[in-house]
Write a protein that holds these residues in place. Structure first.
Motif, PDB file in Angstrom:
ATOM      1  N   SER A 217     162.495-107.170  80.298  1.00 48.70           N
ATOM      2  CA  SER A 217     162.437-108.598  79.986  1.00 48.70           C
ATOM      3  C   SER A 217     163.836-109.136  79.740  1.00 48.70           C
ATOM      4  O   SER A 217     164.229-110.180  80.294  1.00 48.70           O
ATOM      5  N   GLY A 218     164.579-108.407  78.902  1.00 47.61           N
ATOM      6  CA  GLY A 218     165.953-108.835  78.638  1.00 47.61           C
ATOM      7  C   GLY A 218     166.810-108.825  79.890  1.00 47.61           C
ATOM      8  O   GLY A 218     167.652-109.715  80.098  1.00 47.61           O
ATOM      9  N   ALA A 219     166.588-107.809  80.746  1.00 49.67           N
ATOM     10  CA  ALA A 219     167.374-107.715  81.969  1.00 49.67           C
ATOM     11  C   ALA A 219     167.023-108.834  82.946  1.00 49.67           C
ATOM     12  O   ALA A 219     167.909-109.393  83.604  1.00 49.67           O
ATOM     13  N   VAL A 220     165.739-109.173  83.039  1.00 46.65           N
ATOM     14  CA  VAL A 220     165.317-110.244  83.946  1.00 46.65           C
ATOM     15  C   VAL A 220     165.867-111.578  83.489  1.00 46.65           C
ATOM     16  O   VAL A 220     166.341-112.389  84.300  1.00 46.65           O
ATOM     17  N   VAL A 221     165.833-111.817  82.170  1.00 45.98           N
ATOM     18  CA  VAL A 221     166.399-113.048  81.626  1.00 45.98           C
ATOM     19  C   VAL A 221     167.888-113.139  81.951  1.00 45.98           C
ATOM     20  O   VAL A 221     168.426-114.222  82.205  1.00 45.98           O
ATOM     21  N   ALA A 222     168.545-111.974  81.968  1.00 46.54           N
ATOM     22  CA  ALA A 222     169.984-111.944  82.265  1.00 46.54           C
ATOM     23  C   ALA A 222     170.274-111.930  83.766  1.00 46.54           C
ATOM     24  O   ALA A 222     171.435-111.883  84.174  1.00 46.54           O
ATOM     25  N   GLY A 223     169.215-111.932  84.602  1.00 48.17           N
ATOM     26  CA  GLY A 223     169.409-111.998  86.053  1.00 48.17           C
ATOM     27  C   GLY A 223     169.428-110.669  86.762  1.00 48.17           C
ATOM     28  O   GLY A 223     170.179-110.495  87.736  1.00 48.17           O
ATOM     29  N   LEU A 224     168.606-109.712  86.297  1.00 47.16           N
ATOM     30  CA  LEU A 224     168.594-108.362  86.877  1.00 47.16           C
ATOM     31  C   LEU A 224     168.353-108.388  88.387  1.00 47.16           C
ATOM     32  O   LEU A 224     169.107-107.798  89.159  1.00 47.16           O
ATOM     33  N   TRP A 225     167.275-109.060  88.822  1.00 46.64           N
ATOM     34  CA  TRP A 225     166.898-108.987  90.228  1.00 46.64           C
ATOM     35  C   TRP A 225     167.797-109.816  91.135  1.00 46.64           C
ATOM     36  O   TRP A 225     167.662-109.749  92.363  1.00 46.64           O
ATOM     37  N   ASN A 226     168.697-110.582  90.539  1.00 46.88           N
ATOM     38  CA  ASN A 226     169.723-111.245  91.343  1.00 46.88           C
ATOM     39  C   ASN A 226     170.884-110.302  91.635  1.00 46.88           C
ATOM     40  O   ASN A 226     171.668-110.544  92.554  1.00 46.88           O
TER      41      ASN A 226
END
Length: 326
Positions: free
Chosen positions: A215-224
């Motif tokens: 969740s934290g990684a996705v908020v920080a733009g993981l999949w980008n």
């Protein structure tokens, strides 16, 4: 097909957690509360592990110091050396955070439950596997932070204090584990009545941590930042690493003259890395870092090792005479 690929319910749930975190990530104050609950769950989990572990098995297995020394060498020497040797190739391909995660995976201790389970299925030395895997996890609470300090943050500009991390890991993981051992006479009978409690709590805790981390990684733009090509490269890197380690763990014990039962225990304890202890450690060691990218390599490696070890353990269980004749 799922059985063949070792895609059990837990693996499917791990994938679901990653998807859920990608769609509905937890953030803000909710993430803080979720983190507190997860931390408490981790402490309870290691308390249950301490209560479940048999002291008799530890005493029986701890005498085989040659076996434990070799497993220790694989876990905390060969793995890190291979991870560091791969830096010139993987760092440009994966980027700094994913390579940190790959290297962190190499610094982790062995698994406990699956190492013991596979050793048992393959008719190996279960008592020594119990002791070796457990000792690896306890020692890893101190060794892993030091290795992270020396080879990850020691080469960056981050102000990192391994002593603080060791204290936090000791309080979160080791103290509950010891408390579980001390209270084992009273807690263990309860665990016998509910044998799936530790496994369910173990898996549930990991799922919570993975959901929070991603969740934290996705908020920080993981999949980008992580493409399909990068995931493929990471999967290949994990597969190559596991292959090299397994070949060494297969032939070195034979060359050193270990009995077949001991060879099996060394193979499964020395070639695996823990997700159960690794994710909680990452939470403490990589504060302020993209945790989702840090734990992604161990999640991929974890599934690959389960698939391969499941096939090998099943093969050895059906043909025990082959290894004994060699």
């Amino acid at each position: 097909m799922l059985k063949l690929l070792a895609l059990d319910r837990f693996t499917i749930l791990l994938i679901v957690m990653v998807i859920l975190a990608s769609i509905v990530p937890v953030s803000g104050q909710v993430a803080e509360v979720f983190g507190v609950i997860t931390t408490a769950a981790i402490a309870v989990l290691f308390f249950l592990h301490g209560a479940k572990l048999s002291r008799e098995a530890v005493v029986q297995g701890i005498m085989h110091w040659q076996l434990h020394t070799l497993v220790f060498t694989f876990t905390f020497l060969l793995f890190p050396v291979l991870g560091l040797m791969a830096k010139p190739v993987l760092l440009p391909l994966l980027g700094q955070e994913l390579y940190w995660g790959f290297l962190f995976m190499c610094f982790l201790p062995s698994t406990v439950q699956s190492s013991i389970a596979f050793t048992s299925v393959a008719c190996g030395n279960v008592a020594s596997a119990v002791c070796s895997a457990s000792f690896s996890n306890i020692a890893g609470m101190f060794i892993t932070p030091v290795l992270v300090s020396l080879f990850i943050f020691g080469q960056s500009q981050h102000d990192y204090d391994p002593t603080s991390s060791i204290i936090q890991i000791t309080l979160l993981l080791l103290v509950p584990f010891i408390l579980g051992q001390l209270l084992r006479p009273w807690v263990y009978p309860f665990l016998v009545k509910f044998p799936s409690l530790v496994k369910g709590f173990d898996q549930g805790t990991i799922l919570m941590v993975v959901y929070g981390a991603f969740s934290g990684a996705v908020v920080a733009g993981l999949w980008n930042e992580v493409s399909g090509t990068t995931l493929l490269i990471l999967t290949v890197a994990c597969s190559v690493l596991l292959t090299i380690i397994m070949l060494l763990a297969l032939y070195i014990p034979k060359w050193l003259g270990f009995k077949r039962e001991d060879q099996i225990a060394i193979f499964f304890c020395g070639s695996k890395k823990t997700l159960a202890s690794g994710v909680p450690m990452a939470q403490i060691l990589f504060i302020g870092q993209p945790l989702g990218m840090i734990v992604l390599p161990i999640m991929i490696f974890h599934q690959i090792q389960l698939m391969v070890c499941g096939i090998i353990a099943n093969y050895w269980s059906k043909q025990p005479e082959i290894e004994s004749k060699e």
